[in-house]
Design an enzyme around this catalytic site. Sequence first.
Site, PDB file in Angstrom:
ATOM      1  N   LYS A   1      28.777 -23.850  11.094  1.00 57.68           N
ATOM      2  CA  LYS A   1      28.706 -23.428  12.187  1.00 57.68           C
ATOM      3  C   LYS A   1      27.931 -22.246  12.475  1.00 57.68           C
ATOM      4  O   LYS A   1      26.974 -22.335  13.434  1.00 57.68           O
ATOM      5  CB  LYS A   1      30.149 -22.808  12.488  1.00 57.68           C
ATOM      6  CG  LYS A   1      30.392 -22.638  13.968  1.00 57.68           C
ATOM      7  CD  LYS A   1      30.937 -23.905  14.861  1.00 57.68           C
ATOM      8  CE  LYS A   1      31.309 -23.796  16.300  1.00 57.68           C
ATOM      9  NZ  LYS A   1      31.957 -25.084  16.707  1.00 57.68           N
ATOM     10  N   HIS A  60      33.343 -13.420  -9.585  1.00 63.18           N
ATOM     11  CA  HIS A  60      32.866 -14.180  -8.586  1.00 63.18           C
ATOM     12  C   HIS A  60      31.806 -13.612  -7.670  1.00 63.18           C
ATOM     13  O   HIS A  60      31.966 -12.732  -6.903  1.00 63.18           O
ATOM     14  CB  HIS A  60      33.995 -14.432  -7.642  1.00 63.18           C
ATOM     15  CG  HIS A  60      35.038 -15.310  -8.124  1.00 63.18           C
ATOM     16  ND1 HIS A  60      35.136 -16.842  -7.789  1.00 63.18           N
ATOM     17  CD2 HIS A  60      36.307 -15.138  -8.843  1.00 63.18           C
ATOM     18  CE1 HIS A  60      36.242 -17.104  -8.538  1.00 63.18           C
ATOM     19  NE2 HIS A  60      36.941 -16.378  -8.957  1.00 63.18           N
ATOM     20  N   SER A  69      29.815 -31.579  26.376  1.00 62.33           N
ATOM     21  CA  SER A  69      31.010 -30.834  26.855  1.00 62.33           C
ATOM     22  C   SER A  69      30.588 -29.404  27.383  1.00 62.33           C
ATOM     23  O   SER A  69      31.426 -28.793  28.022  1.00 62.33           O
ATOM     24  CB  SER A  69      32.085 -30.595  25.740  1.00 62.33           C
ATOM     25  OG  SER A  69      31.336 -29.753  24.683  1.00 62.33           O
ATOM     26  N   GLY A  70      29.482 -29.061  26.958  1.00 63.67           N
ATOM     27  CA  GLY A  70      29.159 -27.523  27.137  1.00 63.67           C
ATOM     28  C   GLY A  70      29.616 -26.434  25.989  1.00 63.67           C
ATOM     29  O   GLY A  70      29.175 -25.481  25.957  1.00 63.67           O
ATOM     30  N   GLY A  71      30.309 -27.206  25.224  1.00 67.90           N
ATOM     31  CA  GLY A  71      30.361 -26.461  23.937  1.00 67.90           C
ATOM     32  C   GLY A  71      28.998 -26.432  23.086  1.00 67.90           C
ATOM     33  O   GLY A  71      28.226 -27.042  23.311  1.00 67.90           O
ATOM     34  N   VAL A  72      29.379 -25.279  21.908  1.00 66.19           N
ATOM     35  CA  VAL A  72      28.025 -25.189  21.202  1.00 66.19           C
ATOM     36  C   VAL A  72      27.478 -26.592  20.606  1.00 66.19           C
ATOM     37  O   VAL A  72      26.205 -26.959  20.292  1.00 66.19           O
ATOM     38  CB  VAL A  72      28.090 -23.838  20.224  1.00 66.19           C
ATOM     39  CG1 VAL A  72      29.461 -23.855  19.532  1.00 66.19           C
ATOM     40  CG2 VAL A  72      27.046 -23.758  19.524  1.00 66.19           C
ATOM     41  N   ASP A  73      28.554 -27.261  19.743  1.00 68.86           N
ATOM     42  CA  ASP A  73      28.196 -28.284  19.076  1.00 68.86           C
ATOM     43  C   ASP A  73      27.384 -29.466  19.968  1.00 68.86           C
ATOM     44  O   ASP A  73      26.173 -29.817  19.558  1.00 68.86           O
ATOM     45  CB  ASP A  73      29.392 -28.860  18.012  1.00 68.86           C
ATOM     46  CG  ASP A  73      30.004 -27.873  17.336  1.00 68.86           C
ATOM     47  OD1 ASP A  73      29.320 -26.975  17.127  1.00 68.86           O
ATOM     48  OD2 ASP A  73      31.065 -28.062  16.773  1.00 68.86           O
ATOM     49  N   SER A  74      27.990 -29.702  21.085  1.00 67.82           N
ATOM     50  CA  SER A  74      27.594 -31.014  21.776  1.00 67.82           C
ATOM     51  C   SER A  74      26.169 -30.544  22.369  1.00 67.82           C
ATOM     52  O   SER A  74      25.253 -31.145  22.672  1.00 67.82           O
ATOM     53  CB  SER A  74      28.239 -31.432  22.690  1.00 67.82           C
ATOM     54  OG  SER A  74      28.744 -30.715  23.701  1.00 67.82           O
ATOM     55  N   GLY A 114      38.244 -22.197 -10.141  1.00 62.59           N
ATOM     56  CA  GLY A 114      39.125 -23.211  -9.651  1.00 62.59           C
ATOM     57  C   GLY A 114      40.527 -23.064 -10.079  1.00 62.59           C
ATOM     58  O   GLY A 114      40.448 -21.996 -11.116  1.00 62.59           O
ATOM     59  N   GLU A 144      30.256 -14.808  -5.505  1.00 65.89           N
ATOM     60  CA  GLU A 144      30.018 -15.463  -3.842  1.00 65.89           C
ATOM     61  C   GLU A 144      31.013 -14.711  -2.993  1.00 65.89           C
ATOM     62  O   GLU A 144      30.708 -14.596  -1.944  1.00 65.89           O
ATOM     63  CB  GLU A 144      30.540 -16.838  -3.904  1.00 65.89           C
ATOM     64  CG  GLU A 144      32.064 -17.222  -4.227  1.00 65.89           C
ATOM     65  CD  GLU A 144      32.518 -17.073  -5.534  1.00 65.89           C
ATOM     66  OE1 GLU A 144      31.942 -16.650  -6.351  1.00 65.89           O
ATOM     67  OE2 GLU A 144      33.454 -17.776  -6.102  1.00 65.89           O
ATOM     68  N   CYS A 181      33.644 -18.262 -12.796  1.00 60.34           N
ATOM     69  CA  CYS A 181      35.349 -18.225 -13.257  1.00 60.34           C
ATOM     70  C   CYS A 181      35.511 -19.336 -14.026  1.00 60.34           C
ATOM     71  O   CYS A 181      35.168 -19.730 -15.366  1.00 60.34           O
ATOM     72  CB  CYS A 181      36.020 -18.036 -12.089  1.00 60.34           C
ATOM     73  SG  CYS A 181      37.684 -17.677 -12.166  1.00 60.34           S
ATOM     74  N   TYR A 182      36.349 -20.370 -13.525  1.00 56.28           N
ATOM     75  CA  TYR A 182      36.729 -21.703 -14.339  1.00 56.28           C
ATOM     76  C   TYR A 182      35.156 -22.517 -14.789  1.00 56.28           C
ATOM     77  O   TYR A 182      35.127 -22.961 -15.720  1.00 56.28           O
ATOM     78  CB  TYR A 182      37.200 -22.643 -13.259  1.00 56.28           C
ATOM     79  CG  TYR A 182      37.558 -23.950 -13.897  1.00 56.28           C
ATOM     80  CD1 TYR A 182      39.016 -24.065 -14.394  1.00 56.28           C
ATOM     81  CD2 TYR A 182      36.851 -24.976 -14.111  1.00 56.28           C
ATOM     82  CE1 TYR A 182      39.336 -25.189 -14.952  1.00 56.28           C
ATOM     83  CE2 TYR A 182      37.462 -26.203 -14.741  1.00 56.28           C
ATOM     84  CZ  TYR A 182      38.662 -26.337 -15.169  1.00 56.28           C
ATOM     85  OH  TYR A 182      39.174 -27.555 -15.817  1.00 56.28           O
TER      86      TYR A 182
END
Length: 532
Positions: A388, A183, A237-242, A69, A185, A96-97
């Site tokens: 995602k 770090h 919608s045809g998008g990946v999420d929906s 942080g 990560e 770290c923090y």
Amino acid sequence: MSQHQQQPHAQHAHPQQPTVLVLDFGAQYAQLIARRVREARVYSEIVPATITADAIRARKPAALILTGGPASVFDAGSPHADPAILQLGIPMLGFCYGIQEIAHICGGRIETATVGEYGPTTLIAGTHSPLFADVPETSQVWMSHRDSVVTAPDGFTVTATTANCAVAAMEDPARRIYATQFHPEVAHTEYGQTIIENFLYRVAGIEPSWTTENIAEQIVGDIRAQVGDAHVLCALSGGVDSSVVAALLHRAIGDQLTCVFVDHGLLRAGEAESVDAVFRDQFHIDLVHVDARERYLSLLAGVTEPEQKRRIIGREFWKVFFEEAGALQQRLGDGTAPIRYLAQGTLYPDLIESGTDTAAKIKSHHNLIPFPPGVHFDLIEPLKALFKDEVRALGAELGLPDHIVWRQPFPGPGLAVRIIGEVTEEKLAILRAADAIVRAEIDAWDSERSVWQYFAVLPDIRSVGVMGDERTYARPVIVRAVSSADAMTADWARLPADLLARMSNRIINEVAGVNRVAYDITSKPPGTIEWE
Ligand code: XMP
């Protein structure tokens, strides 16, 4: 707003999974840490650093990770963990923090150096610590700090150092508390993922079980438990999420799902057809395909102002959608319970508010469905625990085709915000044809998917040219291709000259009404990715 829109989201998305809680001290890396843990196939969630020990105990996490942080533990007002979390007996790792906070609570000595340590550094790691199993004695790590622990607290052993940091890692194996000043990560730490996995598997003894197959199975089980025999509506919608939401719901509840796809006529070439082919023909989902093309064209006639276009398109979408919902209710007939649920593709990053402000953890943008008066749906959000990349993996697992799983982001208002000025059928046809060429050429060249987004834009001008000895007075097409990590900032993609030449030749030869092609070399900021 209806009551349903204001319901907070339940966290504890997958209580049956061993869960790592990431205590966020305001780190820019909190999401990255959560993703690294999930890459190690262990479920993780981000919580504010100030969460109480009681709240943690109630969640029964398998381990805790304390992030870095920007603050100093000495600053007034800097975030502090509840000291009682050290008494919980839950394995803990601090970065770290996080190491300073552990030292601060346990009585180590921390000093603020006159010179900080930022960037790559060589770590000298002790070979006996389980944290450094399979990590060479010297390796590159990433540091970013001014304060550091100079004396480890009682009970702790120093397990790694760097030239400028006497306590680069420390541990109290009896209490299973581990911490690093660097770090693990970030990608610049050579053995970062190994260190994180060592903590999860060797120290905390967690079995990696967060796999795409298990994720699908669990979400399907959760949906069945939540929905029972009610009917669910999904705006596709045809998008990946929906698309992933639809595929998951179909697997979970089959015929109790109806998808509504509103074709506003502002889609790219082939998209409306692909929605039918995938969801109706391949998945056999009950799909209502609403042809609203005429309706949108007449609403958009004469409209040139970008925000007005967006408003009209957004408002009309929900109007059409709720009309269809009403019609569907009629079609289902009297014997059926009312449609109770509306499914949405909200993702985990939409729900996390990073940082230490515990007052408002939940953003509201996903709650903005404008329900008409008297209309109520409970929201169902099967992707709300996922990042995602996990959604894409799930899409592939569920059998969605690559062109949906890897679809680039496409704005809700579609081609309308890529046509400058009034949207007409003629302009849509030109843009669709040019855009298909841009996509086909970049797809063929970019097998690594290094370009974030690429498309054509149609400005509202004409210019003079010459084609086959004839003067032309026709439209230019602008090609836009950007690299980006999250669409917040972007740079124009350095496409090879011969690729640009191929796109230009093809567009001018194949798309009637175009006599010029330009390439947009503006980054974001100062530009935006879209032109409107
Ligand atoms: P800008 O143009 O603001 O876009 O740099 C950033 C990202 O957001 C996408 N975008 C939208 N997505 N509805 C969406 O779902 C919208 O109205 C919208 N406008 C922009 C854009 O394609 C880019 O990926």
